[in-house]
Design a protein around this motif. Structure first.
Motif, PDB file in Angstrom:
ATOM      1  N   ASP A 114       0.853  -1.196   0.000  1.00 52.56           N
ATOM      2  CA  ASP A 114       0.000   0.000   0.000  1.00 52.56           C
ATOM      3  C   ASP A 114       0.888   1.246   0.000  1.00 52.56           C
ATOM      4  N   TRP A 115       1.275   1.683  -1.195  1.00 55.91           N
ATOM      5  CA  TRP A 115       2.159   2.839  -1.359  1.00 55.91           C
ATOM      6  C   TRP A 115       1.454   4.127  -0.935  1.00 55.91           C
ATOM      7  N   LEU A 116       2.229   5.077  -0.407  1.00 55.15           N
ATOM      8  CA  LEU A 116       1.713   6.440  -0.251  1.00 55.15           C
ATOM      9  C   LEU A 116       1.260   6.928  -1.623  1.00 55.15           C
ATOM     10  N   GLU A 117       0.186   7.693  -1.650  1.00 50.66           N
ATOM     11  CA  GLU A 117      -0.378   8.141  -2.939  1.00 50.66           C
ATOM     12  C   GLU A 117       0.646   8.833  -3.844  1.00 50.66           C
ATOM     13  N   PRO A 118       1.455   9.790  -3.329  1.00 49.60           N
ATOM     14  CA  PRO A 118       2.365  10.505  -4.241  1.00 49.60           C
ATOM     15  C   PRO A 118       3.383   9.595  -4.919  1.00 49.60           C
ATOM     16  N   ASP A 119       3.623   8.413  -4.356  1.00 49.33           N
ATOM     17  CA  ASP A 119       4.618   7.501  -4.934  1.00 49.33           C
ATOM     18  C   ASP A 119       4.083   6.747  -6.150  1.00 49.33           C
ATOM     19  N   ARG A 120       2.768   6.630  -6.238  1.00 48.71           N
ATOM     20  CA  ARG A 120       2.187   5.723  -7.230  1.00 48.71           C
ATOM     21  C   ARG A 120       2.496   6.098  -8.682  1.00 48.71           C
ATOM     22  N   PRO A 121       2.531   7.405  -9.045  1.00 49.48           N
ATOM     23  CA  PRO A 121       2.835   7.733 -10.444  1.00 49.48           C
ATOM     24  C   PRO A 121       4.246   7.301 -10.877  1.00 49.48           C
ATOM     25  N   PHE A 122       5.126   7.033  -9.912  1.00 46.92           N
ATOM     26  CA  PHE A 122       6.484   6.617 -10.270  1.00 46.92           C
ATOM     27  C   PHE A 122       6.564   5.126 -10.582  1.00 46.92           C
ATOM     28  N   LEU A 123       5.543   4.373 -10.194  1.00 48.82           N
ATOM     29  CA  LEU A 123       5.642   2.913 -10.317  1.00 48.82           C
ATOM     30  C   LEU A 123       5.736   2.428 -11.764  1.00 48.82           C
ATOM     31  N   PRO A 124       4.979   3.015 -12.708  1.00 44.16           N
ATOM     32  CA  PRO A 124       5.148   2.552 -14.100  1.00 44.16           C
ATOM     33  C   PRO A 124       6.568   2.776 -14.617  1.00 44.16           C
ATOM     34  N   HIS A 125       7.179   3.888 -14.237  1.00 38.11           N
ATOM     35  CA  HIS A 125       8.558   4.150 -14.667  1.00 38.11           C
ATOM     36  C   HIS A 125       9.511   3.133 -14.048  1.00 38.11           C
TER      37      HIS A 125
END
Ligand SMILES: Nc1nc2c([nH]c(=O)n2[C@H]2C[C@H](O)[C@@H](COP(=O)(O)OP(=O)(O)OP(=O)(O)O)O2)c(=O)[nH]1
Length: 132
Positions: A114-125
């Protein structure tokens, strides 16, 4: 980057095709959520130096920044997150000194915490870097 915001830097530490993630203990609303270890850049400090300092404090190990994932994501109204790619530069395992757990995730496991929300956009990269 919005100069009025304080920079927060996180490290995606990669080893053997896995990335390290760490579970926060504070503040209460973030406790139990997973993040990239790191913290706030201090005045006059470079983002790289802040990461090396924070990782030493939080995990007791040395890292070298090898690049940055694209993008910067606001955290609330006062901070902004960027995420570096990093490698360990000495033998030994990171030790959770300020987190209550750390995990090394494979690309297939990236969505399991359960990642902190701001971290999630980095996951695809990150997925692309890890080869998933
Ligand atoms: N370190 C880190 N903080 C993150 C991430 N994602 C995210 O939203 N944050 C938030 C949580 C906190 O509100 C803020 C960073 O605070 P921190 O507590 O890690 O920073 P710090 O070590 O410099 O703390 P302090 O000395 O100011 O207490 O950014 C992340 O991946 N890593």
């Amino acid at each position: 980057m919005d100069a009025a915001r304080i920079a927060v830097v996180g490290a995606a530490i990669v080893r053997g095709g896995r990335v390290l993630t760490a579970r926060r203990t504070t503040p209460p609303e973030a406790a139990g959520r997973w993040e990239f270890p790191g913290g706030k850049v201090e005045p006059g400090e470079s983002p790289q130096a802040a990461l090396v300092r924070e990782i030493r404090e939080e995990l007791g190990c040395a890292v070298e920044v090898t690049g940055w994932l694209p993008g910067e994501v606001p955290i609330g109204e006062r901070h902004v997150l960027t995420v570096a790619l990093a490698v360990l530069t000495e033998d030994g395992d990171p030790d959770a000194r300020e987190h209550d757990e750390i995990r090394w995730l494979t690309v297939a496991e990236l969505d399991d915490v359960d990642w902190l929300e701001p971290d999630r956009p980095f996951l695809p990269h990150l997925r692309a870097v890890l080869g998933g």
